[in-house]
Design a protein around this motif. Structure first.
Motif, short mmCIF file in Angstrom:
data_model
loop_
_atom_site.label_atom_id
_atom_site.label_comp_id
_atom_site.label_asym_id
_atom_site.label_seq_id
_atom_site.Cartn_x
_atom_site.Cartn_y
_atom_site.Cartn_z
N HIS A 70 -10.10 -27.52 41.71
CA HIS A 70 -9.30 -28.58 42.34
C HIS A 70 -9.12 -28.30 43.83
O HIS A 70 -9.29 -29.20 44.66
CB HIS A 70 -7.94 -28.68 41.64
N HIS B 254 -9.26 -24.39 36.48
CA HIS B 254 -9.22 -25.75 37.02
C HIS B 254 -8.60 -25.80 38.42
O HIS B 254 -9.00 -26.61 39.25
CB HIS B 254 -8.46 -26.68 36.08
N PHE B 255 -7.62 -24.95 38.67
CA PHE B 255 -6.93 -24.95 39.96
C PHE B 255 -7.89 -24.60 41.09
O PHE B 255 -7.89 -25.26 42.14
CB PHE B 255 -5.74 -23.98 39.92
N GLN C 26 -7.61 -21.45 33.10
CA GLN C 26 -8.91 -22.03 32.77
C GLN C 26 -9.78 -22.30 34.00
O GLN C 26 -10.89 -22.83 33.87
CB GLN C 26 -8.70 -23.31 31.97
N ASP D 140 -1.86 -22.77 32.00
CA ASP D 140 -3.17 -23.00 31.37
C ASP D 140 -4.18 -23.55 32.37
O ASP D 140 -5.35 -23.16 32.38
CB ASP D 140 -3.04 -23.99 30.21
N PHE D 141 -3.74 -24.45 33.23
CA PHE D 141 -4.59 -25.03 34.27
C PHE D 141 -5.14 -23.92 35.17
O PHE D 141 -6.33 -23.92 35.51
CB PHE D 141 -3.75 -26.03 35.08
N THR E 9 1.75 -25.74 30.97
CA THR E 9 0.56 -26.54 31.28
C THR E 9 -0.07 -26.06 32.59
O THR E 9 -1.29 -25.93 32.69
CB THR E 9 0.93 -28.03 31.38
N THR E 10 0.76 -25.79 33.58
CA THR E 10 0.25 -25.29 34.86
C THR E 10 -0.39 -23.92 34.69
O THR E 10 -1.44 -23.64 35.27
CB THR E 10 1.39 -25.24 35.91
#
Length: 165
Positions: free
Chosen positions: A113, A109-110, A107, A103-104, A100-101
């Motif tokens: 964030h 998102h990190f 994509q 993929d984060f 999951t991390t």
């Protein structure tokens, strides 16, 4: 220990020392993304032409503590030793959390964030510095570092550290 980053000249001297003495430098880079003044410092690992730096990071500080997920970037010479050690230790992080991390990160998102958190923490840090100056200014001197998620406050009065604790 005081949360202060080494200057460029000291960083180069440290890398030179590690190369000359066959030493290793462990770079714990858990909060480098939170730089409030100027550009973020490049990781020491990125300047390590002799492959003497073991780079560690944590997603627990950047995302949330319950994640308990960190990583290492290990010099090639140490890969066999680290692989052998990892084989003996039980994997303490669930594969689902790792995937999951990943993929984060993939994509984007990190990155978003971190940008959002940097802005939020800049505001919060300002409030904290202002509150400490207003309410504790006679007792504390706050050293505003350029980055990090901690503040260094020095006592202005001569008092035993155990009494303060």
């Amino acid at each position: 220990p005081l949360g202060v980053a080494l200057g460029t000249a000291r960083r180069h001297r440290l890398l030179d020392w590690a190369q000359a003495h066959g030493g290793w430098v462990v770079e714990d880079d858990y909060d480098s993304e939170f730089r409030y003044k100027g550009q973020p410092l490049a990781a020491l690992k990125s300047q390590d032409t002799a492959d003497r730096v073991i780079y560690s990071g944590s997603f627990s500080k950047m995302l949330f503590p319950g994640l308990r997920l960190g990583y290492l970037v290990v010099p090639r010479a140490l890969l066999p030793a680290f692989e052998a050690s990892a084989g003996v230790l039980q994997n303490r992080s669930a594969e689902l959390l790792q995937a999951t991390t990943a993929d984060f990160l993939d994509q984007g998102h990190f990155t978003r964030h971190l940008k959002k958190m940097r802005q939020l923490y800049t505001v919060r840090r300002g409030f904290l510095v202002e509150a400490l100056a207003s309410h504790c200014g006679a007792l504390l001197q706050v050293d505003e570092q350029s980055g990090g998620i901690n503040l260094l406050a020095r006592l202005r009065v001569d008092v035993c550290d155990q009494a303060v604790a």
